[in-house]
Design a protein around this motif. Structure first.
Motif, PDB file in Angstrom:
ATOM      1  N   PHE A 151      23.040  -9.975  51.841  1.00 40.29           N
ATOM      2  CA  PHE A 151      21.989 -10.770  52.457  1.00 40.29           C
ATOM      3  C   PHE A 151      22.300 -12.246  52.240  1.00 40.29           C
ATOM      4  O   PHE A 151      22.830 -12.631  51.194  1.00 40.29           O
ATOM      5  CB  PHE A 151      20.632 -10.474  51.823  1.00 40.29           C
ATOM      6  CG  PHE A 151      20.011  -9.182  52.252  1.00 40.29           C
ATOM      7  CD1 PHE A 151      20.084  -8.754  53.572  1.00 40.29           C
ATOM      8  CD2 PHE A 151      19.330  -8.403  51.344  1.00 40.29           C
ATOM      9  CE1 PHE A 151      19.492  -7.581  53.971  1.00 40.29           C
ATOM     10  CE2 PHE A 151      18.733  -7.228  51.735  1.00 40.29           C
ATOM     11  CZ  PHE A 151      18.824  -6.810  53.048  1.00 40.29           C
ATOM     12  N   PRO A 152      21.926 -13.108  53.188  1.00 41.42           N
ATOM     13  CA  PRO A 152      22.144 -14.540  52.988  1.00 41.42           C
ATOM     14  C   PRO A 152      21.141 -15.143  52.013  1.00 41.42           C
ATOM     15  O   PRO A 152      21.315 -16.258  51.552  1.00 41.42           O
ATOM     16  CB  PRO A 152      21.948 -15.121  54.390  1.00 41.42           C
ATOM     17  CG  PRO A 152      21.048 -14.155  55.075  1.00 41.42           C
ATOM     18  CD  PRO A 152      21.388 -12.803  54.500  1.00 41.42           C
ATOM     19  N   TYR A 153      20.079 -14.382  51.697  1.00 39.69           N
ATOM     20  CA  TYR A 153      19.003 -14.899  50.859  1.00 39.69           C
ATOM     21  C   TYR A 153      18.917 -14.142  49.539  1.00 39.69           C
ATOM     22  O   TYR A 153      19.228 -12.963  49.459  1.00 39.69           O
ATOM     23  CB  TYR A 153      17.655 -14.755  51.572  1.00 39.69           C
ATOM     24  CG  TYR A 153      17.633 -15.306  52.970  1.00 39.69           C
ATOM     25  CD1 TYR A 153      17.663 -16.675  53.196  1.00 39.69           C
ATOM     26  CD2 TYR A 153      17.581 -14.456  54.068  1.00 39.69           C
ATOM     27  CE1 TYR A 153      17.640 -17.182  54.484  1.00 39.69           C
ATOM     28  CE2 TYR A 153      17.563 -14.953  55.367  1.00 39.69           C
ATOM     29  CZ  TYR A 153      17.592 -16.318  55.566  1.00 39.69           C
ATOM     30  OH  TYR A 153      17.570 -16.816  56.839  1.00 39.69           O
ATOM     31  N   THR A 154      18.414 -14.835  48.531  1.00 40.66           N
ATOM     32  CA  THR A 154      18.112 -14.184  47.257  1.00 40.66           C
ATOM     33  C   THR A 154      16.791 -13.435  47.430  1.00 40.66           C
ATOM     34  O   THR A 154      16.103 -13.588  48.445  1.00 40.66           O
ATOM     35  CB  THR A 154      17.972 -15.228  46.131  1.00 40.66           C
ATOM     36  OG1 THR A 154      16.897 -16.116  46.461  1.00 40.66           O
ATOM     37  CG2 THR A 154      19.263 -16.022  45.943  1.00 40.66           C
ATOM     38  N   GLU A 188      26.224 -19.880  47.292  1.00 46.79           N
ATOM     39  CA  GLU A 188      27.538 -20.044  47.930  1.00 46.79           C
ATOM     40  C   GLU A 188      27.421 -20.465  49.394  1.00 46.79           C
ATOM     41  O   GLU A 188      28.317 -21.089  49.944  1.00 46.79           O
ATOM     42  CB  GLU A 188      28.414 -18.795  47.784  1.00 46.79           C
ATOM     43  CG  GLU A 188      27.857 -17.543  48.410  1.00 46.79           C
ATOM     44  CD  GLU A 188      27.065 -16.668  47.453  1.00 46.79           C
ATOM     45  OE1 GLU A 188      27.032 -15.450  47.687  1.00 46.79           O
ATOM     46  OE2 GLU A 188      26.478 -17.178  46.485  1.00 46.79           O
ATOM     47  N   LEU A 189      26.288 -20.169  50.036  1.00 49.59           N
ATOM     48  CA  LEU A 189      26.092 -20.581  51.421  1.00 49.59           C
ATOM     49  C   LEU A 189      25.643 -22.034  51.515  1.00 49.59           C
ATOM     50  O   LEU A 189      25.726 -22.641  52.577  1.00 49.59           O
ATOM     51  CB  LEU A 189      25.079 -19.674  52.108  1.00 49.59           C
ATOM     52  CG  LEU A 189      25.517 -18.221  52.264  1.00 49.59           C
ATOM     53  CD1 LEU A 189      24.419 -17.393  52.910  1.00 49.59           C
ATOM     54  CD2 LEU A 189      26.798 -18.112  53.062  1.00 49.59           C
ATOM     55  N   LEU A 190      25.168 -22.602  50.424  1.00 51.75           N
ATOM     56  CA  LEU A 190      24.825 -24.019  50.404  1.00 51.75           C
ATOM     57  C   LEU A 190      26.095 -24.857  50.437  1.00 51.75           C
ATOM     58  O   LEU A 190      26.101 -25.967  50.953  1.00 51.75           O
ATOM     59  CB  LEU A 190      24.009 -24.361  49.153  1.00 51.75           C
ATOM     60  CG  LEU A 190      22.630 -23.718  49.073  1.00 51.75           C
ATOM     61  CD1 LEU A 190      22.042 -23.911  47.690  1.00 51.75           C
ATOM     62  CD2 LEU A 190      21.717 -24.276  50.139  1.00 51.75           C
ATOM     63  N   VAL A 191      27.183 -24.315  49.896  1.00 50.24           N
ATOM     64  CA  VAL A 191      28.464 -25.020  49.837  1.00 50.24           C
ATOM     65  C   VAL A 191      29.280 -24.759  51.100  1.00 50.24           C
ATOM     66  O   VAL A 191      29.845 -25.670  51.685  1.00 50.24           O
ATOM     67  CB  VAL A 191      29.268 -24.585  48.588  1.00 50.24           C
ATOM     68  CG1 VAL A 191      30.622 -25.259  48.554  1.00 50.24           C
ATOM     69  CG2 VAL A 191      28.474 -24.875  47.333  1.00 50.24           C
ATOM     70  N   PHE A 239      13.828 -22.326  52.809  1.00 53.65           N
ATOM     71  CA  PHE A 239      13.698 -22.580  54.239  1.00 53.65           C
ATOM     72  C   PHE A 239      12.530 -23.529  54.455  1.00 53.65           C
ATOM     73  O   PHE A 239      11.431 -23.305  53.954  1.00 53.65           O
ATOM     74  CB  PHE A 239      13.465 -21.257  54.986  1.00 53.65           C
ATOM     75  CG  PHE A 239      13.082 -21.435  56.425  1.00 53.65           C
ATOM     76  CD1 PHE A 239      14.003 -21.901  57.336  1.00 53.65           C
ATOM     77  CD2 PHE A 239      11.805 -21.157  56.856  1.00 53.65           C
ATOM     78  CE1 PHE A 239      13.657 -22.083  58.678  1.00 53.65           C
ATOM     79  CE2 PHE A 239      11.440 -21.328  58.185  1.00 53.65           C
ATOM     80  CZ  PHE A 239      12.372 -21.789  59.091  1.00 53.65           C
ATOM     81  N   VAL A 240      12.761 -24.602  55.230  1.00 55.11           N
ATOM     82  CA  VAL A 240      11.711 -25.586  55.490  1.00 55.11           C
ATOM     83  C   VAL A 240      11.079 -25.328  56.855  1.00 55.11           C
ATOM     84  O   VAL A 240       9.900 -25.058  56.954  1.00 55.11           O
ATOM     85  CB  VAL A 240      12.254 -27.029  55.405  1.00 55.11           C
ATOM     86  CG1 VAL A 240      11.178 -28.041  55.771  1.00 55.11           C
ATOM     87  CG2 VAL A 240      12.811 -27.312  54.030  1.00 55.11           C
ATOM     88  N   THR A 241      11.859 -25.418  57.918  1.00 53.91           N
ATOM     89  CA  THR A 241      11.333 -25.182  59.259  1.00 53.91           C
ATOM     90  C   THR A 241      12.498 -25.039  60.213  1.00 53.91           C
ATOM     91  O   THR A 241      13.614 -25.435  59.908  1.00 53.91           O
ATOM     92  CB  THR A 241      10.388 -26.321  59.706  1.00 53.91           C
ATOM     93  OG1 THR A 241       9.702 -25.930  60.900  1.00 53.91           O
ATOM     94  CG2 THR A 241      11.115 -27.611  59.937  1.00 53.91           C
TER      95      THR A 241
END
Length: 95
Positions: free
Chosen positions: A18-21, A29-32, A86-88
């Motif tokens: 999943f891309p999310y915790t 790792e997806l932030l980088v 996630f913001v919007t």
């Protein structure tokens, strides 16, 4: 409906993860190194509480639209945002 797992076919494009915790944040790792995110959807047999449906549930971060002096309108958050939350979603044209 069931709660999805990392073995769901929707995670195929994301190395079977999943891309999310579990708390709904983007994995570190997806932030980088960002990549496309595929969320579970109506073609999947998981439930609405699936941890891979973050954007579909909408924003939980309070925001405020404000007028700027020279650039139209802006958006600011009313709280400090933890990294990966996630913001919007942006809908429309970004100029």
């Amino acid at each position: 409906s069931k709660i999805c797992s990392d073995s769901c076919s929707c995670t195929f494009e994301m190395q079977k993860k999943f891309p999310y915790t579990r708390d709904g944040r983007l994995r570190s790792e997806l932030l980088v190194k960002p990549l496309s995110i595929f969320e579970c959807n109506v073609k999947c047999d998981c439930s609405e509480v699936c941890p891979n449906r973050v954007v579909q549930r909408g924003s939980v971060v309070p925001t405020m639209i404000f007028a700027t002096k020279e650039k139209g309108f802006g958006l600011m958050t009313l709280i400090d945002i933890p990294q990966g939350v996630f913001v919007t979603e942006c809908v429309g044209e970004v100029i």
